[in-house]
Design an enzyme around this catalytic site. Structure first.
Site, PDB file in Angstrom:
ATOM      1  N   SER A 179       0.956  -1.716   0.475  1.00  0.00           N
ATOM      2  CA  SER A 179      -0.129  -0.020   0.111  1.00  0.00           C
ATOM      3  C   SER A 179       1.088   1.153   0.313  1.00  0.00           C
ATOM      4  CB  SER A 179      -0.820   0.538   1.286  1.00  0.00           C
ATOM      5  OG  SER A 179      -1.693   0.779   1.306  1.00  0.00           O
ATOM      6  N   ASN A 221       9.764   9.437   3.908  1.00  0.00           N
ATOM      7  CA  ASN A 221       8.713   9.876   3.038  1.00  0.00           C
ATOM      8  C   ASN A 221       7.338  10.355   4.055  1.00  0.00           C
ATOM      9  OD1 ASN A 221       5.734   8.266   2.893  1.00  0.00           O
ATOM     10  ND2 ASN A 221       7.550   6.615   3.274  1.00  0.00           N
ATOM     11  N   ALA A 222       7.662  11.508   3.870  1.00  0.00           N
ATOM     12  CA  ALA A 222       5.756  12.054   4.827  1.00  0.00           C
ATOM     13  C   ALA A 222       5.094  12.570   3.906  1.00  0.00           C
ATOM     14  CB  ALA A 222       6.616  13.019   5.850  1.00  0.00           C
ATOM     15  N   LEU A 231      -0.698   9.937   4.224  1.00  0.00           N
ATOM     16  CA  LEU A 231      -2.093   9.840   4.078  1.00  0.00           C
ATOM     17  C   LEU A 231      -2.910  10.291   2.943  1.00  0.00           C
ATOM     18  CD1 LEU A 231      -2.368   8.278   7.913  1.00  0.00           C
ATOM     19  CD2 LEU A 231      -1.078   7.015   5.837  1.00  0.00           C
ATOM     20  N   ASN A 240      -6.407  -0.994   1.837  1.00  0.00           N
ATOM     21  CA  ASN A 240      -5.889  -0.509   2.801  1.00  0.00           C
ATOM     22  C   ASN A 240      -6.493   0.180   3.579  1.00  0.00           C
ATOM     23  OD1 ASN A 240      -3.996   1.359   4.560  1.00  0.00           O
ATOM     24  ND2 ASN A 240      -2.580  -0.804   4.152  1.00  0.00           N
ATOM     25  N   CYS A 277      -2.039   5.569  12.795  1.00  0.00           N
ATOM     26  CA  CYS A 277      -1.742   6.878  12.881  1.00  0.00           C
ATOM     27  C   CYS A 277      -2.151   6.881  13.981  1.00  0.00           C
ATOM     28  CB  CYS A 277      -3.277   6.181  11.544  1.00  0.00           C
ATOM     29  SG  CYS A 277      -4.067   5.665   9.992  1.00  0.00           S
ATOM     30  N   LYS A 313      -1.529  -4.395   9.320  1.00  0.00           N
ATOM     31  CA  LYS A 313      -0.524  -4.077   8.658  1.00  0.00           C
ATOM     32  C   LYS A 313       0.407  -3.471  10.403  1.00  0.00           C
ATOM     33  CE  LYS A 313       2.342  -1.949   5.299  1.00  0.00           C
ATOM     34  NZ  LYS A 313       2.504  -0.973   4.193  1.00  0.00           N
ATOM     35  N   ILE A 323       6.839  -4.902   7.454  1.00  0.00           N
ATOM     36  CA  ILE A 323       7.339  -3.637   8.717  1.00  0.00           C
ATOM     37  C   ILE A 323       6.402  -2.691   7.846  1.00  0.00           C
ATOM     38  CG2 ILE A 323       8.863  -4.335   9.508  1.00  0.00           C
ATOM     39  CD1 ILE A 323      10.665  -2.468   8.364  1.00  0.00           C
ATOM     40  N   GLY A 357      10.045  -4.846   3.634  1.00  0.00           N
ATOM     41  CA  GLY A 357      10.210  -4.619   3.793  1.00  0.00           C
ATOM     42  C   GLY A 357      11.996  -4.232   2.554  1.00  0.00           C
TER      43      GLY A 357
END
Lengths: 308, 256
Positions: free
Chosen positions: A23, A71-72, A75, A101, A132, A167, A193, A245
């Site tokens: 995802s 990454n940021a 969502l 997801n 989250c 997850k 992970i 991962g």
């Protein structure tokens, strides 16, 4: 030559092969259509969906690091309404199983998402992102506290009969505790992970390289950590473990099977090689032939530790 | 406009200055599908470090199935690319993104480029019918002269500016715009943000449509990573790889 059997089972869901897309790294699948045969994949997991659309974080959102990236994204997603009306019609045309997801800020969010998706034709499973923050409980991540992770799992379990994957975040003291908690609450499988929280700084400007300051590390750099966590988790739970991962080759995938994974997800590799997942399927067939194996399932947990 | 992944043979990697290179590759599927303003994602290393591809706009298209890319060595990825030699193979994905829209251009189009932002404008000039005009700027003569020649060679009128005054106007490109604007119906610009903002501001005042091509970091180029978001007009984000890289300047929240 005998027929190769790459099938694996995740709860009630049988996959033609154990290679899924992670995802957040595969869009809503259509983006990748020019580059690979989507129906060759074991399954497709689409970008995480929330009840309402999310705009995401300000830029810069990504930065390359040694053998990886941070990454940021925040969502960013179209929300469940538009997902069902705009994305599902295409996804339904694919024969590869679709796993959706979901992510939320409260137990009610997760329950409602699962309830809505349960009614939508063409969905083979749900993967729950518990990384989250829970806005009603002061922003502590659901994935950081076993009781909260179990509570999310239980409400989703109560709202859908679809196969349920949880997850897991690696940003915890002991991931096996989290895995056991969600197993007891009704998860059919765990996937791990998710990204490792990290950060990058520009020494010249003395500023963070991400607007969000911190972000999630992914890519080949995290593979040894993921492999270790999959190995530990596979010994701690009875349900299937899905390894994620830094997987970019068939050999990487085999390592995860040997460590105890029943299936794998290809993530960051999709960005730099959009046909990576299909190549891994082909590479697994080649691996089985080379090792005179008929079934991929014989590799699961077959790590030879010399009795240790 | 099909996209593809192509192992492309390098035909030439010409140094234009000590830092600026023009890389020409044989990539017929991408070449035939490409439109001006679109970009490709280039694998700069076959190892896992650096990991990500680099986006480059298509600089020109040859009749022989080739495309060329213009780049300046600014980091590890471009340093590796500078070492690529004719005969080597390089993995390309593309073409990606929304290019320049010239469907509404009635009067001549003015192309305005600064530095490496000049890259996509040559392909645009190649494809534009009729009279075309380019205002090109760079740091100095060394950098600007070879690029200006590419435009002159295809019959494009050029006006030049350099930061140090070593070639053309001593100063910035927007300074040259006032006398040009009455004669054009469309401006297409690519370059440093301050330059593009200055251009867009003048275009708005003159009621001339202005298309800007943006550059950002991106991991995938195809709308999956969502790493290339920039602020849009209504508080949301737009993605440079998919909604762009070419935008109408009015789509961006620039204080014009």
């Amino acid at each position: 030559m005998e027929t190769l059997d790459l099938r694996v089972r995740i709860g009630a869901l049988e996959l033609q092969n154990p290679v899924l897309t992670a995802s957040g790294t595969f869009g809503y699948a259509k983006e990748f259509e020019p580059f690979l045969n989507l129906n060759r994949l074991g399954g497709i997991i689409v970008k995480g969906i929330s009840l309402e659309p999310r705009a995401g974080n300000p830029p810069p959102r990504i930065v390359e690091t040694a053998c990886g990236m941070l990454n940021a994204i925040g969502l960013e997603n179209v929300g469940i309404e538009r997902f069902i009306s705009e994305k599902m019609p295409y996804l339904r045309t694919l024969t590869a199983p679709l796993i959706v997801n979901i992510l939320g800020d409260s137990l009610d969010d997760y329950r409602e998402l699962a309830r809505r998706l349960d009614e939508v034709p063409g969905i083979s499973g749900i993967e729950v992102n518990i990384s989250c923050p829970n806005v009603k409980k002061g922003g502590v991540a659901f994935g950081a506290v076993p009781e909260m992770a179990a509570a999310v799992t239980a409400v989703v379990r109560g709202a859908t009969r679809l196969p349920l994957i949880v997850k897991l975040s690696p940003n915890v003291t002991d991931i096996t505790v989290m895995a056991k908690a969600v197993e007891a609450a009704g998860a059919d499988a765990v996937s791990l992970i998710n990204t490792l929280i990290g950060m990058a700084i520009n020494a010249e400007t003395r500023k963070p390289r991400l607007a969000n300051i911190i972000g999630g590390l992914s890519g080949p750099a995290v593979k040894p950590i993921a492999l270790r966590m999959v190995w530990q988790t596979a010994q701690a739970v009875q349900i299937p473990v899905i390894g994620i991962g830094g997987i970019s080759t068939a050999d990487d995938a085999v390592e995860f099977f040997l460590a105890g994974a029943t299936a794998v997800q290809v993530g960051t590799a999709n960005f730099y090689d959009p046909s990576a997942a299909e190549k891994i399927v082909a590479g697994l067939e080649e691996y089985l032939q080379r090792h005179n194996e008929e079934r991929i399932s014989t590799l699961i947990g077959a790590l030879d530790t010399g009795g240790k | 406009m099909p996209q593809s992944q192509q192992q492309s043979r390098i035909l030439a990697n010409d140094p234009l200055t000590a830092e600026v290179f023009r890389l020409t590759v044989y990539s017929p599927e991408i070449a035939v599908a490409a439109a001006p303003g679109q970009f490709v994602m280039v694998q700069v290393s076959s190892s896992l470090d650096p990991l990500l591809r680099r986006p480059f706009s298509i600089h020109s298209r040859g009749a022989d199935g080739s495309i060329s890319l213009l780049f300046k060595v600014v980091g590890r990825g471009t340093a590796l690319l500078a070492k690529a030699r004719p005969g080597d193979k390089i993995d390309l994905l593309g073409p990606f993104g929304r290019g320049f829209d010239l469907s509404a251009a009635e009067k001549p189009v003015c192309l305005i480029g600064g530095g490496m932002g000049i890259a996509p404008l040559l392909f645009l000039a190649q494809e534009l019918p009729g009279r075309k005009h380019a205002l090109l700027g760079a740091r100095n003569r060394d950098e600007l002269a070879p690029l200006a020649k590419f435009f002159a060679d295809i019959g494009c009128a050029v006006q030049l500016a350099t930061d140090d005054g070593s070639l053309g106007h001593h100063g910035f490109i927007p300074d040259l715009l006032d006398e040009v604007l009455p004669d054009v119906s469309q401006v297409c610009t690519c370059g440093p943000s301050p330059m593009m903002r200055g251009v867009a501001r003048k275009c708005r005042a003159a009621e001339v449509s202005c298309q800007v091509s943006l550059e950002t970091h991106m991991a995938c180029g195809m709308g999956a990573c969502l790493g290339c978001a920039v602020p849009g007009r209504d508080g949301s984000y737009v993605h440079v790889c998919k909604e762009g890289p070419v935008f109408n300047s009015e789509e961006l929240p620039w204080e014009l």
